[in-house]
Design an enzyme around this catalytic site. Structure first.
Site, short mmCIF file in Angstrom:
data_model
loop_
_atom_site.label_atom_id
_atom_site.label_comp_id
_atom_site.label_asym_id
_atom_site.label_seq_id
_atom_site.Cartn_x
_atom_site.Cartn_y
_atom_site.Cartn_z
N ASP A 1 9.26 7.01 -5.25
CA ASP A 1 8.09 6.16 -5.47
C ASP A 1 7.03 6.92 -6.27
OD1 ASP A 1 7.24 7.88 -3.48
OD2 ASP A 1 6.80 6.31 -2.01
N SER A 2 7.34 8.19 -6.60
CA SER A 2 6.52 8.94 -7.55
C SER A 2 6.48 8.27 -8.91
CB SER A 2 7.04 10.37 -7.70
OG SER A 2 8.43 10.37 -8.02
N ASP B 1 13.71 5.79 -2.60
CA ASP B 1 12.58 5.80 -1.67
C ASP B 1 12.30 4.39 -1.16
OD1 ASP B 1 11.64 8.35 -1.21
OD2 ASP B 1 10.34 8.37 -2.97
N LYS C 1 15.45 6.92 1.44
CA LYS C 1 14.60 7.97 2.02
C LYS C 1 13.32 7.35 2.54
CE LYS C 1 12.30 10.98 -0.63
NZ LYS C 1 10.89 10.72 -0.20
N GLU D 1 9.55 8.28 4.91
CA GLU D 1 8.66 9.34 5.35
C GLU D 1 8.32 9.18 6.84
OE1 GLU D 1 6.32 9.57 1.03
OE2 GLU D 1 5.19 9.24 2.88
N GLU E 1 8.30 18.91 2.32
CA GLU E 1 7.37 19.02 1.20
C GLU E 1 6.10 19.75 1.58
OE1 GLU E 1 5.07 16.32 -2.21
OE2 GLU E 1 6.53 15.38 -0.86
#
Length: 301
Positions: A50-51, A89, A119, A121, A188
């Site tokens: 999602d970057s 993501d 993925k 978070e 991270e």
């Protein structure tokens, strides 16, 4: 050193790589062309991060990135990848509400986007969701430490797990994700010593980004690696090329050639040009005579 993993990287291969001491290589990709190039370079995993909100869409955070946007880019990357495992993501608030919501949205990334894994978070707070997804047969990668979707709660993009208590909590989160069925965890922006402790306690691989050299693999944003994103450069990233400068030079050379009348150059002789000028109408790409004058014709994309 080239990877010794099978031609097509599968989820179980990553645990074997950890056991053999082989470092896992991961980069982000957002389109088919870049995915194809990175895949040919032998990258093990391609993360549709999602970057893309930052490097593709020009946003300040990843929070506005939607599920539809992620599906769109995942589909493109999946088309370009042959060997690499494609991980997508799950964007902000597409999995935090309930395990049922997460399952519906993850299913779209697999079915419509062609992802091989997703993925998400978070630690113990999302462990039940990870367990439901993996029980349904959907491979899940975890993400701990600096979690960009929580940037407002964290007070900015800063290193995490700096105190002993915070490090202990992160280790508990990692163990919970492993127990819930996650096949790997991204760590991270945490201290090297914490990443080393987590990696040593898990059977599943860890993939670091700004977390030192003790993780089982490394991931970076491809635009940082290639020197394409000049708005912000993370201190832990290494530029292996300055493609931004290469692109600017190429674009400037093209613009100069157009303005100076140097491009395009005619491929016809004076006699051929005269013959064409004398014909009625303007020849088209579908005109056989025009193709004969041009040799093999012009490929149409």
């Amino acid at each position: 050193m080239t990877s010794t993993t099978p031609k097509k990287v599968r989820v179980p291969d990553l645990a074997l790589m950890k056991q053999r001491g082989e470092r896992i290589v991961m980069l982000t990709a957002y389109d088919a062309t870049m995915a194809r190039l990175l895949d040919r370079a032998g990258i093990d995993l391609l993360l549709v991060g999602d970057s893309l909100g930052n490097v593709i869409m020009g946003l300040d955070t990843t929070i506005p990135v939607t599920l539809d946007v992620m599906i769109h880019h995942t589909r493109a990357v999946a088309r370009g990848a042959n060997r690499a495992l494609v991980v997508a993501d799950m964007p902000f608030l597409t999995y935090q509400v309930s395990p049922e919501q997460a399952t519906r949205n993850a299913t779209r990334l697999f079915q419509e986007g062609g992802a091989a894994a997703v993925k998400l978070e978070g630690g113990r707070a999302v462990a039940d969701t990870v367990r439901k997804l993996t029980a349904a047969g959907l491979p899940v990668m975890g993400h701990l430490g600096l979690t960009p979707q929580h940037v407002h709660r964290l007070g900015g993009m800063r290193q995490q797990a700096r105190s002993e208590s915070a490090a202990h909590e992160l280790i508990l989160d990692a163990l919970a994700l492993e127990d819930a069925g996650a096949f790997a965890i991204v760590l991270e922006a945490i201290p090297d010593t914490v990443a080393e402790a987590v990696t040593s306690q898990l059977k599943i691989p860890t993939i670091g980004i700004g977390a030192g050299s003790h993780c089982d693999g490394q991931v970076l944003v491809s635009y940082d690696v290639l020197g394409l994103f000049d708005t912000f450069a993370p201190p832990f990233a290494k530029q292996y090329a300055q493609l931004g400068q290469v692109i600017m030079r190429a674009a400037k050379d093209y613009a100069n050639d157009v303005r100076e009348g140097l491009f395009p150059k005619s491929t016809l002789s004076n006699q051929q040009t005269s013959d064409l000028a004398g014909r009625r109408g303007i020849p088209s790409l579908n005109d056989r005579a025009f193709e004969e004058h041009n040799g093999a014709g012009v490929p149409v994309r």
